[in-house]
Design an enzyme around this catalytic site. Sequence first.
Site, mmCIF file in Angstrom:
data_model
loop_
_atom_site.group_PDB
_atom_site.id
_atom_site.type_symbol
_atom_site.label_atom_id
_atom_site.label_comp_id
_atom_site.label_asym_id
_atom_site.label_seq_id
_atom_site.Cartn_x
_atom_site.Cartn_y
_atom_site.Cartn_z
ATOM 1 N N ARG A 129 0.896 -1.252 0.030
ATOM 2 C CA ARG A 129 0.041 0.072 -0.026
ATOM 3 C C ARG A 129 0.958 1.223 0.016
ATOM 4 O O ARG A 129 0.604 2.098 0.701
ATOM 5 C CB ARG A 129 -1.056 0.087 1.162
ATOM 6 N N ARG B 84 -7.492 11.554 -5.257
ATOM 7 C CA ARG B 84 -8.982 11.290 -4.755
ATOM 8 C C ARG B 84 -10.122 12.401 -4.417
ATOM 9 O O ARG B 84 -11.122 11.949 -4.344
ATOM 10 C CB ARG B 84 -8.492 10.557 -3.313
ATOM 11 N N TYR C 128 -14.487 -12.550 0.120
ATOM 12 C CA TYR C 128 -15.180 -11.253 -0.313
ATOM 13 C C TYR C 128 -16.222 -11.505 -1.152
ATOM 14 O O TYR C 128 -17.307 -10.796 -0.995
ATOM 15 C CB TYR C 128 -14.152 -10.292 -1.256
ATOM 16 N N ARG D 235 -3.728 6.586 1.016
ATOM 17 C CA ARG D 235 -4.248 7.593 1.487
ATOM 18 C C ARG D 235 -3.390 8.518 2.468
ATOM 19 O O ARG D 235 -3.586 9.692 3.413
ATOM 20 C CB ARG D 235 -5.600 7.554 2.404
ATOM 21 N N ASP E 202 -6.924 -2.635 -7.640
ATOM 22 C CA ASP E 202 -7.514 -3.227 -6.248
ATOM 23 C C ASP E 202 -7.900 -4.801 -6.258
ATOM 24 O O ASP E 202 -7.808 -5.231 -7.764
ATOM 25 C CB ASP E 202 -8.934 -2.495 -5.634
HETATM 26 O O1 CP3 Z 1 0.316 1.004 -3.372
HETATM 27 C C1 CP3 Z 1 -0.857 -0.046 -3.338
HETATM 28 O O2 CP3 Z 1 -0.577 -1.084 -2.743
HETATM 29 C C2 CP3 Z 1 -2.085 0.445 -3.669
HETATM 30 C C3 CP3 Z 1 -2.505 -0.483 -4.634
HETATM 31 C C4 CP3 Z 1 -3.735 -1.296 -3.998
HETATM 32 C C5 CP3 Z 1 -5.142 -1.009 -3.547
HETATM 33 N N1 CP3 Z 1 -5.608 -2.261 -3.047
HETATM 34 C C6 CP3 Z 1 -5.425 0.187 -3.582
HETATM 35 C C7 CP3 Z 1 -6.752 0.697 -2.514
HETATM 36 C C8 CP3 Z 1 -3.630 -2.770 -3.661
HETATM 37 C C9 CP3 Z 1 -2.193 -3.676 -3.756
HETATM 38 C C10 CP3 Z 1 -4.582 -3.400 -2.990
HETATM 39 C C11 CP3 Z 1 -5.071 -4.451 -2.477
HETATM 40 C C12 CP3 Z 1 -6.012 -4.806 -1.666
HETATM 41 N N2 CP3 Z 1 -7.221 -4.341 -1.843
HETATM 42 C C13 CP3 Z 1 -6.051 -6.045 -0.852
HETATM 43 C C14 CP3 Z 1 -4.847 -6.563 -0.284
HETATM 44 C C15 CP3 Z 1 -3.875 -5.786 0.200
HETATM 45 C C16 CP3 Z 1 -4.056 -5.913 1.923
HETATM 46 O O3 CP3 Z 1 -3.968 -5.150 2.341
HETATM 47 O O4 CP3 Z 1 -4.150 -7.243 2.403
HETATM 48 C C17 CP3 Z 1 -7.253 -6.106 -0.159
HETATM 49 C C18 CP3 Z 1 -7.485 -6.992 0.888
HETATM 50 C C19 CP3 Z 1 -8.232 -5.164 -0.700
HETATM 51 C C20 CP3 Z 1 -9.736 -4.577 -0.577
HETATM 52 C C21 CP3 Z 1 -9.591 -3.449 -0.108
HETATM 53 N N3 CP3 Z 1 -9.475 -2.154 -0.937
HETATM 54 C C22 CP3 Z 1 -10.278 -3.007 1.144
HETATM 55 C C23 CP3 Z 1 -10.515 -3.983 2.443
HETATM 56 C C24 CP3 Z 1 -10.084 -1.546 1.142
HETATM 57 C C25 CP3 Z 1 -10.457 -0.743 2.307
HETATM 58 C C26 CP3 Z 1 -9.540 -0.236 3.179
HETATM 59 C C27 CP3 Z 1 -9.751 0.987 4.091
HETATM 60 O O5 CP3 Z 1 -8.596 0.988 4.661
HETATM 61 O O6 CP3 Z 1 -10.366 1.492 3.919
HETATM 62 C C28 CP3 Z 1 -9.865 -1.238 -0.103
HETATM 63 C C29 CP3 Z 1 -9.726 0.224 -0.612
HETATM 64 C C30 CP3 Z 1 -8.550 0.639 -1.117
HETATM 65 N N4 CP3 Z 1 -7.805 -0.056 -2.154
HETATM 66 C C31 CP3 Z 1 -7.707 1.871 -0.966
HETATM 67 C C32 CP3 Z 1 -6.401 1.831 -1.627
HETATM 68 C C33 CP3 Z 1 -5.368 2.890 -1.626
HETATM 69 C C34 CP3 Z 1 -7.906 2.870 0.059
HETATM 70 C C35 CP3 Z 1 -9.346 3.471 0.014
HETATM 71 C C36 CP3 Z 1 -9.385 4.628 -0.941
HETATM 72 O O7 CP3 Z 1 -8.503 5.154 -1.522
HETATM 73 O O8 CP3 Z 1 -10.514 5.214 -1.053
#
Ligand code: CP3
Length: 360
Positions: A38, A51, A163, A42, A87
Site C-alpha cells: 500500500r 482522490r 469477499y 491515503r 484493487d
Molecule cells: O500501493 C498500493 O499497494 C495500492 C494498490 C492497492 C490497493 N488495494 C488500492 C486501495 C493494492 C495492492 C490493494 C490490494 C487490496 N485491496 C487488498 C490486499 C492487500 C491487503 O491489504 O491485504 C485488499 C484486501 C483489498 C480490498 C480493499 N480495498 C479494502 C479492504 C479496502 C478498504 C481499506 C480501507 O482502509 O478503507 C480497499 C480500498 C483501497 N484499495 C484503498 C487503496 C489505496 C484505500 C481507499 C481509498 O483510496 O478510497
Amino acid sequence: MDPMKETVAAPETILSGTRFVRACLCRPVDRTPVWFLRQAGRYMQEYRDVRKHHTLVEICKQPQLAAEVTITAAEKLGVDAAIIFADLLLPLEPMGLDFEFMAGEGPVVHRPLRTAEDVRALRTDRAGDLAYVARAIEKVAAHFRDRMGVIGFCGAPYTLASYMIEGGGSKNYIHTKQMMYRDTSSWRMLLDKIVLVLEQYCRLQVQAGADVIQIFDSWVGSLGLADYRDYALEATKCLVRSVQQLGVPVIYFGVETAGLLGDMASTGADVIGLDWRQPLDEGWRAVGPHHAVQGNLDPITLFAPVEVLELRVKEILQAANGRPGHIFNLGHGIVPGTPVENVQAVVRMVKEFRLETSNG
Ligand code: CP3
C-alpha cells in the site's frame, strides 16, 4: 550456480530494476531491495489530492491516472519496486458481481454469493475487461524501464472467494466456511472459476510488462492448517504454477500465517510474504531455504520515534543476515495517517545498512 561469484560483481552491473527481481529469485544483490505494501494510498498527500476528484475505481480504470499514482508514490519514496495501482476486487465485476467502496466501510458486494446457483452463474469469459490494468502497467513500465521493478497483483483464491461470499470484510468468515464445509462442490467450482479468471488477468499484466506478480491471500490466516490444506492449497498452487509459466516470479503474501508458512511455501511461490508477528529468521526457517522472503516490519512501527523505528528495521536486516532472497517490506499495508517522512526514513535505513558495521 555459483553465488559467491555473483556477490563480487560491481554494483553498477546490478541494475536497480533487476535488484528486486534477483532478490525474488534468491540471487545475490548489491543491497536489500525495499518497497511497501500500500505504498500509494491515503497517507500520501499526492494521492489524497487525486482522490478529491476521482473515486478509487475511477483511478483504477483510467490507466493514465493509475500509472501516475503508482509512479508518484514509488518515486517519492525511492523504493526498488512499484506496485500497480489497482484493487483486489476488480476481477469481481467481469465475473458478474457488482461492488462499491463505501466511505469508512471498505468494499461492499451488492449480491454476495450464497448458493450453488450463484456460483454457477459466475462468468469466466470476460477477464479481457480488465485490460485497463494492463494499459496502466504498460505506462509504468515504459516510464521506469529498468530503473524499478514493476509488480502486478491479484487476490488469492481463498481471499477473493471470502469477499465474494461475505460481501465485504468479515470477522469470522461464517458464510465462507459454511460453503466450504457444507457445499464443497460449489466451493471447489468457485475456486476453479476464480483461478481461471486470475490466470487470464495475470497474463494480461505480465504481457504488459509486470516483472513480478504478487498474490495477496490477506485473510488466509482465518484458516487452520487442516482447512488450508483441504480447501485452499490446491487452487492456490494451480494459480502460482500458471503465473510462473508466464515467466515471472511470484510473491505469495498472507497475514497471521505463522502456522501456515511451510504449506504456503509448498505452493512453489518464489517469495513468501511474512507478517510481523514472528521474527523474520523464524519465519524464514518455516518457509525453508529455497524460497525468498519479503517483510516484515509492523506497519504501525512507522508511527514510532525514529530511534525505535531504526532499531526494528535493523533487527529485521540482521535477522536476514545478508542471505540472498530478502526483500524488505512491511508485514501488512501502510495505514492512513502514517508519516510519509518515516516511510522515507526506512528506505534510507535499508539503503545504508551494512551488515559488518551494524554491531558496532
Ligand atoms: O500501493 C498500493 O499497494 C495500492 C494498490 C492497492 C490497493 N488495494 C488500492 C486501495 C493494492 C495492492 C490493494 C490490494 C487490496 N485491496 C487488498 C490486499 C492487500 C491487503 O491489504 O491485504 C485488499 C484486501 C483489498 C480490498 C480493499 N480495498 C479494502 C479492504 C479496502 C478498504 C481499506 C480501507 O482502509 O478503507 C480497499 C480500498 C483501497 N484499495 C484503498 C487503496 C489505496 C484505500 C481507499 C481509498 O483510496 O478510497
